[in-house]
Scaffold this motif. Structure first.
Motif, PDB file in Angstrom:
ATOM      1  N   PRO A 115       0.651  -1.087   0.024  1.00 26.65           N
ATOM      2  CA  PRO A 115       0.057  -0.206  -0.062  1.00 26.65           C
ATOM      3  C   PRO A 115       0.753   1.274  -0.128  1.00 26.65           C
ATOM      4  O   PRO A 115       0.253   2.376  -0.254  1.00 26.65           O
ATOM      5  N   GLN A 116       2.159   0.861   0.273  1.00 27.43           N
ATOM      6  CA  GLN A 116       2.850   2.200   0.296  1.00 27.43           C
ATOM      7  C   GLN A 116       3.780   2.435  -0.901  1.00 27.43           C
ATOM      8  O   GLN A 116       3.728   3.496  -1.546  1.00 27.43           O
ATOM      9  N   PRO A 119       0.361   2.914  -3.642  1.00 23.31           N
ATOM     10  CA  PRO A 119      -0.870   3.171  -3.138  1.00 23.31           C
ATOM     11  C   PRO A 119      -2.206   3.392  -4.213  1.00 23.31           C
ATOM     12  O   PRO A 119      -3.197   3.164  -4.042  1.00 23.31           O
ATOM     13  N   HIS A 120      -1.506   3.879  -5.418  1.00 22.23           N
ATOM     14  CA  HIS A 120      -2.710   4.165  -6.503  1.00 22.23           C
ATOM     15  C   HIS A 120      -3.341   3.013  -7.192  1.00 22.23           C
ATOM     16  O   HIS A 120      -4.116   2.989  -7.722  1.00 22.23           O
ATOM     17  N   VAL A 122      -4.559   0.433  -4.763  1.00 25.07           N
ATOM     18  CA  VAL A 122      -5.118  -0.339  -3.826  1.00 25.07           C
ATOM     19  C   VAL A 122      -6.653   0.057  -4.281  1.00 25.07           C
ATOM     20  O   VAL A 122      -6.990   1.086  -4.330  1.00 25.07           O
ATOM     21  N   ALA A 125      -9.080   3.158  -3.100  1.00 19.76           N
ATOM     22  CA  ALA A 125      -8.119   4.323  -2.423  1.00 19.76           C
ATOM     23  C   ALA A 125      -8.579   5.794  -3.258  1.00 19.76           C
ATOM     24  O   ALA A 125      -8.701   5.683  -4.263  1.00 19.76           O
ATOM     25  N   GLN A 251      -6.277   0.563   2.625  1.00 30.77           N
ATOM     26  CA  GLN A 251      -6.660   2.338   2.235  1.00 30.77           C
ATOM     27  C   GLN A 251      -6.296   2.993   3.219  1.00 30.77           C
ATOM     28  O   GLN A 251      -5.825   4.157   3.136  1.00 30.77           O
ATOM     29  N   ALA A 254      -2.480   3.568   2.968  1.00 24.69           N
ATOM     30  CA  ALA A 254      -2.126   4.571   1.943  1.00 24.69           C
ATOM     31  C   ALA A 254      -2.410   5.887   2.322  1.00 24.69           C
ATOM     32  O   ALA A 254      -1.733   6.956   2.247  1.00 24.69           O
ATOM     33  N   CYS A 258       0.206   8.826   2.564  1.00 25.65           N
ATOM     34  CA  CYS A 258       0.019  10.436   1.769  1.00 25.65           C
ATOM     35  C   CYS A 258       0.050  11.432   2.779  1.00 25.65           C
ATOM     36  O   CYS A 258       0.820  12.516   2.507  1.00 25.65           O
ATOM     37  N   TYR A 326      -4.139  11.950  -1.374  1.00 23.75           N
ATOM     38  CA  TYR A 326      -4.788  10.608  -1.089  1.00 23.75           C
ATOM     39  C   TYR A 326      -6.134  10.587  -1.951  1.00 23.75           C
ATOM     40  O   TYR A 326      -6.340   9.582  -2.731  1.00 23.75           O
ATOM     41  N   LEU A 329      -5.510   9.820  -5.487  1.00 20.73           N
ATOM     42  CA  LEU A 329      -5.328   8.301  -6.003  1.00 20.73           C
ATOM     43  C   LEU A 329      -6.223   7.796  -6.716  1.00 20.73           C
ATOM     44  O   LEU A 329      -5.999   7.234  -7.831  1.00 20.73           O
TER      45      LEU A 329
END
Length: 396
Positions: A115-116, A119-120, A122, A125, A251, A254, A258, A326, A329
């Motif tokens: 998720p790091q 993250p886009h 997920v 998200a 989420q 993520a 962010c 966030y 994303l």
């Protein structure tokens, strides 16, 4: 001509099928799971190959700083500490070594690293219509105390500064409390759960009775099922809680990343890391949820900064930028800005000098307007700090 086209189509179709078959076969072989005492691990080399980015392992006890980070992933041997994209993070389980290979738990690859780093990707998200801002404490629950004020008032002031920034971006904002009164933890979570497409951001300031020099930012999301929280030093049955996890764990992580990258990128405070906890407001929420610790009221210099309205405005702005990052994303489907990107963009000035003792005798005017002069603690009242949230008892 028709025969030629048919032949071309057949060849093209065969080529596509072969390519897909190779892709599927490669994907099936992507992860080589290694079993240790019934638990699944993946090698650091395997992780680096999958993400097509280098990873490194520092010696035990090494102190990694942003200035020394060269790779997207920088692990520390025999530790839960890792630098991901230039920000400190804490794994659920420590890195282990077996047969010359460094191994990361499968839980951390799925719940912490993925998720790091991406993250886009997920699911869902960035799907945000409502931001629920939760100023910590309130009323009889003062939170941490310093000579310049109470945590409950600083947190409320930051939330009030943050609300119009988010509203200007078209987001609906709900506050769990508008003034100096106490709201039960379960009610705060219920407010978030009832809002449409919401995220939950709880705002706090830190304190400790163990290290008066402790400083810096940290951010928490809910601990995954079967994993210890960051503050759990021993992997005991209690730490390995099997209470239900969160369906929006990815989420939340993520969202943590962010906001945290924006905090570090805009305000040069010490990086304490992205962490996990089972705080009630995180455990009871069913939406992406984080708890921000905006510095230590038990450290003299940092408490003086927190007591300044301009510094609290910077904190609110940084959190707002992180929330907007966030939300992006789900729109841009691209990786968010990282701490190094923010620092290059803003060209941060050196940290403002710490106010000398006696120069800030009261909290600033904005806080006095918020709570009234009589509501400010005297130095005698502020002499006994409470334990940090990390060590606080989790409300059942």
């Amino acid at each position: 001509m028709i025969i030629t086209v048919k032949r071309w189509f057949a060849v093209a179709l065969l080529t596509i099928c072969i390519t897909l078959a190779r892709t599927v076969a490669w994907a099936a072989d992507d992860w080589q799971v290694i079993k240790i005492n019934g638990h699944d691990y993946l090698s650091v080399d395997n992780i680096a190959r999958f993400y097509r980015s280098p990873a490194d392992v520092a010696p035990s006890g090494a102190k990694i700083r942003l200035e020394t980070v060269k790779n997207p992933l920088e692990f520390v041997r025999d530790s839960r500490e890792v630098m991901i994209n230039g920000a400190r993070c804490w794994l659920c389980f420590p890195l282990v070594e077996q047969n010359g290979k460094f191994l990361v738990s499968r839980t951390d690859v799925a719940k912490t690293i993925e998720p790091q780093l991406r993250p886009h990707r997920v699911p869902n998200a960035g799907k945000v219509e409502t931001v629920v801002l939760d100023p910590g404490h309130g009323g009889h629950d003062r939170g941490a105390v310093c000579r310049y004020g109470y945590e409950k008032d600083f947190a409320l002031d930051v939330a009030r500064k943050l609300r119009p920034l988010l509203q200007a971006k078209g987001l609906r904002v709900i506050m769990t409390r508008e003034g100096d009164y106490f709201v039960p933890l379960e009610v705060r979570a219920q407010i978030a759960n009832a809002a449409r497409n919401s995220i939950f951001v709880s705002i706090h300031f830190n304190a400790t009775d163990r290290d008066p020099n402790a400083t810096g930012f940290e951010i928490f999301s809910f601990t995954p099922r079967g994993a210890p929280s960051t503050s759990d030093n021993w992997l005991t049955p209690t730490a390995l809680s099997m209470q239900a996890g969160s369906e929006v764990d990815a989420q939340s992580m993520a969202l943590s990343a962010c906001i945290y990258h924006s905090l570090l990128g805009h305000i040069p405070e010490f990086d304490r890391g992205i962490k996990r906890a089972r705080f009630a407001v995180l455990r009871l929420t069913r939406v992406p949820a984080v708890l921000v610790e905006g510095g230590f009221l038990t450290e003299r210099g940092e408490s003086q900064l927190i007591a300044k309205k301009d510094w609290r405005s910077k904190l609110a702005q940084a959190i707002g930028v992180g929330i907007d990052s966030y939300r992006a994303l789900g729109i841009k489907k691209q990786p968010p800005m990282l701490v190094a990107d923010y620092r290059r963009q803003t060209k941060l000035e050196p940290t403002e000098p710490v106010i000398q003792e006696g120069e800030l005798k009261e909290a600033d005017l904005s806080l006095m307007n918020l709570v009234g002069k009589s509501g400010l603690p005297s130095p005698q009242q502020a002499s006994t700090p409470r334990p940090s949230l990390e060590s606080a008892v989790i409300v059942p």
